[in-house]
Structures are given as structure tokens and as C-alpha cells.
Design an enzyme around this catalytic site. Structure first.
Site, short mmCIF file in Angstrom:
data_model
loop_
_atom_site.label_atom_id
_atom_site.label_comp_id
_atom_site.label_asym_id
_atom_site.label_seq_id
_atom_site.Cartn_x
_atom_site.Cartn_y
_atom_site.Cartn_z
N ALA A 112 9.84 6.48 -1.70
CA ALA A 112 11.28 6.35 -2.03
C ALA A 112 11.47 5.30 -3.11
CB ALA A 112 12.06 5.97 -0.78
N ALA A 113 10.72 4.20 -3.01
CA ALA A 113 10.87 3.12 -4.01
C ALA A 113 10.41 3.61 -5.39
CB ALA A 113 10.08 1.89 -3.58
N GLY A 130 3.93 4.26 5.12
CA GLY A 130 5.20 4.37 5.85
C GLY A 130 6.16 3.24 5.52
N PRO A 134 0.82 -1.21 0.00
CA PRO A 134 0.00 0.00 0.00
C PRO A 134 0.85 1.26 0.00
CG PRO A 134 -0.13 -1.13 2.13
CD PRO A 134 0.66 -2.01 1.22
N VAL A 135 0.41 2.28 -0.74
CA VAL A 135 1.16 3.53 -0.73
C VAL A 135 0.74 4.39 0.47
CG1 VAL A 135 1.56 3.62 -3.23
CG2 VAL A 135 -0.48 4.70 -2.30
N GLY A 136 1.66 5.17 0.97
CA GLY A 136 1.35 6.09 2.07
C GLY A 136 1.24 5.40 3.42
N ASP A 172 15.31 6.49 3.56
CA ASP A 172 14.47 5.60 2.75
C ASP A 172 15.07 5.36 1.37
OD1 ASP A 172 12.86 5.88 4.92
OD2 ASP A 172 11.06 6.49 3.83
C1 MEV Z 1 9.98 8.59 8.44
O1 MEV Z 1 9.90 7.31 7.80
C2 MEV Z 1 11.17 8.62 9.33
C3 MEV Z 1 11.49 9.94 9.99
O2 MEV Z 1 12.69 9.76 10.74
C4 MEV Z 1 11.67 11.05 8.99
C5 MEV Z 1 12.89 10.85 8.11
O3 MEV Z 1 13.86 10.21 8.52
O4 MEV Z 1 12.84 11.40 6.99
C6 MEV Z 1 10.40 10.35 10.94
#
Ligand code: MEV
Length: 341
Positions: free
Chosen positions: A118-119, A113, A109-111, A160
Site C-alpha cells: 500500500a505504501a 504484512g 521488509p516487503v511482504g 492499508d
Molecule cells: C490484511 O492486512 C488484512 C485483511 O483484513 C485483508 C484486508 O483487509 O484487505 C486480512
């Protein structure tokens, strides 16, 4: 040249948020990927087709006899803007622009986390360059991918884009433009369950909220950030000796510190505690918080119970193995991916 590129999603095992303040973080790639297919066009146009960019949440509300159904479909549009930006930034870097048809598909799923943006950014940078006959090194792909994320989000760490480019397990630390990446030789995959909790806040807002707290109370929040850094250092040792019990304990400690920073939510905490009481060795939120994903580490013999309990609370869970290959470019082959072509 027709090219097919894929890049994995990721989880942050330890150190999110503290990484923004120069502390190390440990991240790993997962076995779900984003796929980008690129085919040069004879004109100068860029077309983008999104196939199955799955969205994580559907909410159904019953109120005074009325049923409302909302979805996170809006998350798809931002995902597409990463492709646009990737083409723009890569063509500027190469000093040449060509027309291309891009097709993108995601297994996750997108969004949520899981590093899908990034991918998408990294896979599109590589697909665009290779389809124009250019080769890029992994350092270049990761660097351009980071630029894309920063251009779209306004704020992003290189964490990421680094892990989805190189894959595996990685310790990352950065300050300004200087990035230290260290691949960690982890001997076996970790038994992990991921669960998705509807997002209430964007990454940008969570990072901003922590920044405000740190600048208001540097003695207090600054110390939490430092303690997260200590947890990461201990976790690296536990990971290298494959001590699952110790890793679980440190995940719990890391979650407590993230909660103290204010980035957890009631729902995330419920899922974390439910996972632990159903037998997980450790559980924590992963990523920016404010909703998003929880990861639980479990012994293999208990993992199905942990997953069932998490699914009961969230609806969406996924078992994943960690440390998979990073960005993969397959150029000029019989791609065998009819779904994408
Ligand atoms: C988000 O996946 C992780 C954080 O540390 C932000 C970042 O590193 O860009 C909250």
C-alpha cells in the site's frame, strides 16, 4: 518536476479479517517508510530502480549433508508490479502520460504484512502525479492507491491504503465502495514490538479460506466475525483513554478469535505466547495471518525483555512508534536524499 514522496507502513491493531465483512478495524501508521523519488524523462519511458527493498526471510536447510539457502527475494518482483500499475492507473486518471524515472526504497521488509505494498502504491501515485505537475488530494491518492492494490492483488480492502495516506490512528469501516474513515485522537504512542514470522500463505489465500468457512458455517464463523467487531469497539474506548492494560487484554482476545477463524499458525502462536509470558500486556498476530507479523504491547520498562525473547524465536524484530505522518510529498526542493537520486 523532481519529487520525493514517502509513505509509512502500518499495523492493524484490531479487526483484521472481520473488516472484510463490514466490521470496523483499528489501524495505525508506523515509523518505517517507503520512499519514492520521481524525475520526469524527456522520452515517454518509465524506468524503475529498486534500492534496498529488503526481504524478510532467509531459510537455511541442512539435509543429508547438503545445505540449501532460500530467500524471499521473489517478494521483490510483486513489489515492483505495484509501481507499474500505479503509473498506469494514475496516468489514466489524469488523462495524460509522461516518461519518468522512479527510484524506490523501503525501510521495512516487503511482504511482511506491514502495508509495504500500500505504501509503494500510494507513494508512487503521488510521485508520478506531482512529477507531471499535477496535484492530488489525499482522498484521490488513497482512492487511486486502493485501485492499484486491487488491480495487482485481485482483492484488497481500502484499510492499508487509507492509513498509509492519512497516517495516525484510524478506525475504518467499509462496505462495497463506501468507506468510513475516522481519525482517532490517541494521546501518546504505544510501546510496541513487531516480530516477523516466515509467511506460509498469501493474504489472498487467507481471505479466501475465511470466506469459505463463513459461507459453510455462517452461524459459527459469522458470530466470531461479530465478536471481533465488539472487540474493536471496546478497543477504541481503551485506546482513547490510553488504558494499556485493557488494550493488552483485548489484543489477546482478538488473537484468540483470529486463531478460531483459522488464520494463526503454530509459529505465530508460539511467538504470541512467548511475548505474553515474558511480560507483554498483550500480543496478537497482525494482518492476514498464515505467518507474517506479531505485535506485542508492553510497558516501557519491560519492552527490552519482550523484544529479546521474540527475537530469539524469530530472528527479526523491530520496535516502532505508532501514529506517524501519512504520505508526504516534497516537490521541487533540494531533496537532500542523495541515496535516492
Ligand atoms: C490484511 O492486512 C488484512 C485483511 O483484513 C485483508 C484486508 O483487509 O484487505 C486480512
Amino acid at each position: 518536476m523532481r519529487v520525493y514522496v514517502s509513505a509509512p507502513g502500518k499495523v492493524t491493531l484490531f479487526g483484521e479479517h472481520a473488516v472484510v465483512y463490514g466490521q470496523p478495524a483499528i489501524v495505525a501508521s508506523i515509523d518505517k517508510r517507503v520512499h519514492v523519488y520521481a524525475e520526469p524523462r524527456s522520452d515517454n519511458a518509465v524506468t524503475i530502480e529498486a534500492r534496498d527493498l529488503r526481504v524478510p526471510g532467509v531459510r537455511v536447510t541442512y539435509r543429508e549433508g547438503e545445505v540449501t539457502v532460500e530467500t524471499d527475494y521473489g517478494l521483490v518482483l510483486p513489489a515492483i508490479s505495484y509501481l507499474n500499475k500505479a503509473v498506469e492507473i494514475t496516468s489514466k486518471y489524469l488523462g495524460s502520460r509522461h516518461g519518468v524515472r522512479l527510484v524506490v526504497q523501503s525501510e521495512m521488509p516487503v511482504g511482511a504484512g506491514l502495508g509495504t505494498s500500500a505504501a509503494v502504491a500510494v507513494a508512487t501515485v503521488a510521485a508520478y502525479a506531482y512529477s507531471g505537475g499535477y496535484e492530488l488530494s489525499k482522498d484521490e491518492i488513497a482512492g487511486l492507491g486502493w485501485e492499484v492494490e486491487r488491480a495487482v492483488q485481485g482483492i484488497a480492502s481500502p484499510m492499508d491504503t487509507s492509513i498509509v495516506t492519512y497516517g495516525g490512528f484510524m478506525k475504518i469501516r467499509y462496505s462495497g465502495e463506501r468507506i468510513e474513515r475516522e481519525s482517532l485522537g490517541v494521546s501518546a504512542s504505544l510501546p510496541i514490538v513487531l516480530a516477523y514470522v516466515e509467511r506460509e500463505f498469501r493474504t489472498k489465500d487467507m481471505v479466501q479460506m475465511v470466506r469459505e468457512r463463513v459461507s459453510k458455517y455462517p452461524q459459527l464463523y459469522g458470530r466470531i466475525i461479530e465478536m471481533i467487531g465488539e472487540v474493536v469497539r471496546a478497543a477504541e474506548r481503551a485506546l482513547l483513554s490510553y488504558d494499556l492494560g485493557e488494550l493488552g487484554l483485548l489484543m489477546n482476545l482478538n488473537h484468540g478469535l483470529l486463531d478460531a477463524l483459522g488464520v494463526s499458525t503454530r509459529k505465530l502462536n508460539e511467538v504470541v505466547y512467548a511475548a505474553r509470558s515474558s511480560g507483554a500486556l498483550g500480543a496478537k498476530l497482525t494482518g492476514a495471518g498464515g505467518g507474517g507479523c506479531v505485535i506485542a504491547l508492553s510497558l516501557l520498562e519491560k519492552i527490552h525483555v519482550v523484544e529479546e525473547v521474540m527475537r530469539f524465536l524469530c530472528g527479526f524484530t523491530m520496535r516502532t512508534s505508532l501514529g506517524t505522518e501519512g504520505v508526504r510529498v516534497e516537490a521541487g526542493k533540494n531533496l537532500g536524499r542523495t541515496a535516492l537520486t
